[in-house]
Design a protein around this motif. Structure first.
Motif, PDB file in Angstrom:
ATOM      1  N   LEU A   1       0.878  -1.170   0.000  1.00 22.65           N
ATOM      2  CA  LEU A   1       0.000   0.000   0.000  1.00 22.65           C
ATOM      3  C   LEU A   1       0.914   1.218   0.000  1.00 22.65           C
ATOM      4  O   LEU A   1       1.776   1.338   0.874  1.00 22.65           O
ATOM      5  CB  LEU A   1      -0.901  -0.022   1.238  1.00 22.65           C
ATOM      6  CG  LEU A   1      -1.913   1.102   1.436  1.00 22.65           C
ATOM      7  CD1 LEU A   1      -3.064   0.619   2.323  1.00 22.65           C
ATOM      8  CD2 LEU A   1      -1.273   2.333   2.086  1.00 22.65           C
TER       9      LEU A   1
ATOM     10  N   LEU B   1       0.364   5.271  -0.622  1.00 25.02           N
ATOM     11  CA  LEU B   1      -0.573   6.353  -0.925  1.00 25.02           C
ATOM     12  C   LEU B   1       0.001   7.712  -0.539  1.00 25.02           C
ATOM     13  O   LEU B   1       0.698   7.837   0.477  1.00 25.02           O
ATOM     14  CB  LEU B   1      -1.887   6.152  -0.177  1.00 25.02           C
ATOM     15  CG  LEU B   1      -2.728   4.919  -0.542  1.00 25.02           C
ATOM     16  CD1 LEU B   1      -3.980   4.872   0.320  1.00 25.02           C
ATOM     17  CD2 LEU B   1      -3.102   4.931  -2.018  1.00 25.02           C
TER      18      LEU B   1
ATOM     19  N   CYS C   1      -5.977   6.254   5.481  1.00 21.32           N
ATOM     20  CA  CYS C   1      -5.610   4.857   5.753  1.00 21.32           C
ATOM     21  C   CYS C   1      -6.024   4.387   7.139  1.00 21.32           C
ATOM     22  O   CYS C   1      -6.174   3.184   7.366  1.00 21.32           O
ATOM     23  CB  CYS C   1      -4.104   4.675   5.572  1.00 21.32           C
ATOM     24  SG  CYS C   1      -3.557   4.805   3.856  1.00 21.32           S
TER      25      CYS C   1
ATOM     26  N   ALA D   1     -10.979  -2.148  -0.998  1.00 20.03           N
ATOM     27  CA  ALA D   1     -10.586  -1.894  -2.382  1.00 20.03           C
ATOM     28  C   ALA D   1     -11.735  -1.272  -3.162  1.00 20.03           C
ATOM     29  O   ALA D   1     -11.540  -0.340  -3.957  1.00 20.03           O
ATOM     30  CB  ALA D   1     -10.128  -3.191  -3.043  1.00 20.03           C
TER      31      ALA D   1
ATOM     32  N   GLY E   1     -12.005   2.383  -2.633  1.00 24.64           N
ATOM     33  CA  GLY E   1     -10.942   3.255  -3.123  1.00 24.64           C
ATOM     34  C   GLY E   1      -9.650   3.250  -2.346  1.00 24.64           C
ATOM     35  O   GLY E   1      -8.775   4.085  -2.612  1.00 24.64           O
TER      36      GLY E   1
ATOM     37  N   GLU F   1      -6.321   1.886  -2.200  1.00 25.66           N
ATOM     38  CA  GLU F   1      -5.569   1.153  -3.216  1.00 25.66           C
ATOM     39  C   GLU F   1      -4.372   0.405  -2.627  1.00 25.66           C
ATOM     40  O   GLU F   1      -3.626   0.956  -1.820  1.00 25.66           O
ATOM     41  CB  GLU F   1      -5.085   2.121  -4.300  1.00 25.66           C
ATOM     42  CG  GLU F   1      -6.219   2.858  -5.003  1.00 25.66           C
ATOM     43  CD  GLU F   1      -5.707   3.930  -5.929  1.00 25.66           C
ATOM     44  OE1 GLU F   1      -4.468   4.062  -6.070  1.00 25.66           O
ATOM     45  OE2 GLU F   1      -6.537   4.649  -6.511  1.00 25.66           O
TER      46      GLU F   1
ATOM     47  N   THR G   1      -1.677  -3.321  -3.782  1.00 21.63           N
ATOM     48  CA  THR G   1      -1.402  -4.353  -4.775  1.00 21.63           C
ATOM     49  C   THR G   1      -0.938  -5.629  -4.083  1.00 21.63           C
ATOM     50  O   THR G   1      -0.316  -5.597  -3.014  1.00 21.63           O
ATOM     51  CB  THR G   1      -0.293  -3.908  -5.763  1.00 21.63           C
ATOM     52  OG1 THR G   1       0.891  -3.575  -5.018  1.00 21.63           O
ATOM     53  CG2 THR G   1      -0.749  -2.711  -6.566  1.00 21.63           C
TER      54      THR G   1
END
Length: 387
Positions: free
Chosen positions: A319, A321, A333, A372, A375, A377, A379
């Motif tokens: 993560l 951001l 977060c 997710a 919003g 985000e 991976t």
């Protein structure tokens, strides 16, 4: 025997509008029947709501514990964004009033002592439901479940687990840091010994910064060090006993160059003078203020590598951001996962008693999917190999 939980009323009391309160509160206003924001004064609460675009959607209140208690009804939900030492007092008021409780902090002994009474009263006590702790737990449970499926929980194997999280400046500064929580808290965390597993052995670092090492993510080098006590999380993350840890570390992530930039701070920490550390925290806050023009960045990286005799599996979540003019990355977060957790108290899907954000792999995956979709985000990368 499962205790019947008190039905939630749909009213949420959110205490505190500091650096970690963000769009999660707005999301809660869309789903709860009624939201009250408690802050130092009613004016500051109203200003905070205006800053979040929530004027008229939540009610401002001046916080004192007695004022909160006077407005609590059975089944209300109280969200404490106060410093961790104050959670126990708020929880006690919740137990007396029959209200559910939620926070993003670790479970303290003072909170743990009240769990039997809260459970008997049918109340949900939700903890560790922010970023770290919170999302990091969701990532870990998800990785362990995937590795179990790939390797087998009964298979002899060795593993390496790391979980590093940090709030850092989006644009690096000379200090290599941006305060995203109280400076005194940052300094005192560094003064606390860290216990972790390294080379298969439990290890304690009395001064965690002294074991800082480089950590590369997507080609970018950071600095990381262990914090708190990592060892209990081997059981909390349900790692199979047939898997032996090569290393297991939960810790903090900083920009490259942080160790050098903080050298003078570490010299003060070594001296261990409480009064001096308190003064130093104030000096650092004044010397390195956070302005409205600053943008923060949150990086959370959790990875697990498992190797058996005939196969291996590697997985990692990242993560990363950056905040914007409307909301800091840290506020997003922390507040969004916490808001999601509170909504699961409201819908009745969490049982009475102590709940952490991630209790099972299935729930972790469910909440990650929901985050997710809203919003937040991140991976996931996995790799499986034979031999």
């Amino acid at each position: 025997m499962t205790t019947e939980r008190v039905p939630a009323t749909g009213t949420v009391h959110w205490i505190g509008a500091g650096l970690s309160t963000g769009s999660g509160l707005a999301r809660l206003c869309e789903t709860a029947d009624r939201v009250l924001l408690w802050h130092r004064t009613e004016r500051r609460a109203a200003d905070a709501l205006a800053g979040l675009g929530l004027t008229g959607r939540a009610e401002p209140r001046a916080y004192t514990l007695s004022a909160l208690t006077a407005e609590l009804a059975p089944g209300d939900v109280v969200v404490s964004m106060l410093p961790a030492p104050e959670h126990a007092g708020v929880l006690a008021a919740c137990v007396t009033s029959g209200a559910h409780f939620a926070c993003s902090s670790y479970v303290s002994d003072a909170v743990l002592e009240q769990i039997p009474q809260a459970t008997k009263a049918g109340l949900v006590v939700l903890t560790e439901a922010g970023l770290d702790p919170g999302v990091d737990h969701l990532f870990a449970h998800s990785l362990v479940a995937a590795a179990r499926e790939a390797i087998g929980g009964d298979t002899a194997a060795a593993y390496t687990f790391t979980s590093y999280c940090g709030g850092i400046p989006a644009v690096p500064n000379d200090f290599r840091y941006r305060f995203s929580w109280a400076p005194a808290g940052v300094l005192n965390a560094l003064r606390s010994p860290a216990r972790y597993i390294e080379d298969g052995t439990e290890t304690t670092a009395d001064r965690p910064w002294e074991v800082t090492r480089p950590h590369v993510l997507d080609g970018e080098t950071f600095e990381v060090y262990p914090n708190r006590d990592s060892v209990p999380f081997v059981a909390q993350y349900e790692l199979p006993p047939t898997w032996q840890p090569r290393s297991f570390v939960r810790g903090t992530l900083r920009l490259e160059g942080w160790l050098r930039a903080w050298d003078s701070v570490f010299e003060e920490l070594k001296a261990g003078d409480d009064a001096r550390i308190t003064a130093l925290a104030q000096e650092l806050a004044a010397r390195h203020p956070t302005t409205d023009a600053d943008r923060d960045r949150v990086v959370l990286a959790v990875s697990l590598e498992v190797r058996a005799a005939d196969r291996s599996w590697t997985g990692s979540y990242l993560l990363d951001l950056v905040g914007d003019a409307h909301e800091s990355a840290m506020a997003r977060c922390v507040s969004r996962p916490l808001s999601l957790a509170v909504r699961h108290i409201l819908d009745g899907s969490l049982p009475a008693g102590l709940n952490r954000a991630a209790e099972t792999a299935a729930r972790s995956q469910e909440w990650l999917d929901e985050l997710a979709a809203e919003g937040l985000e991140f991976t996931l990368r996995t790799d499986r190999a034979a031999g």
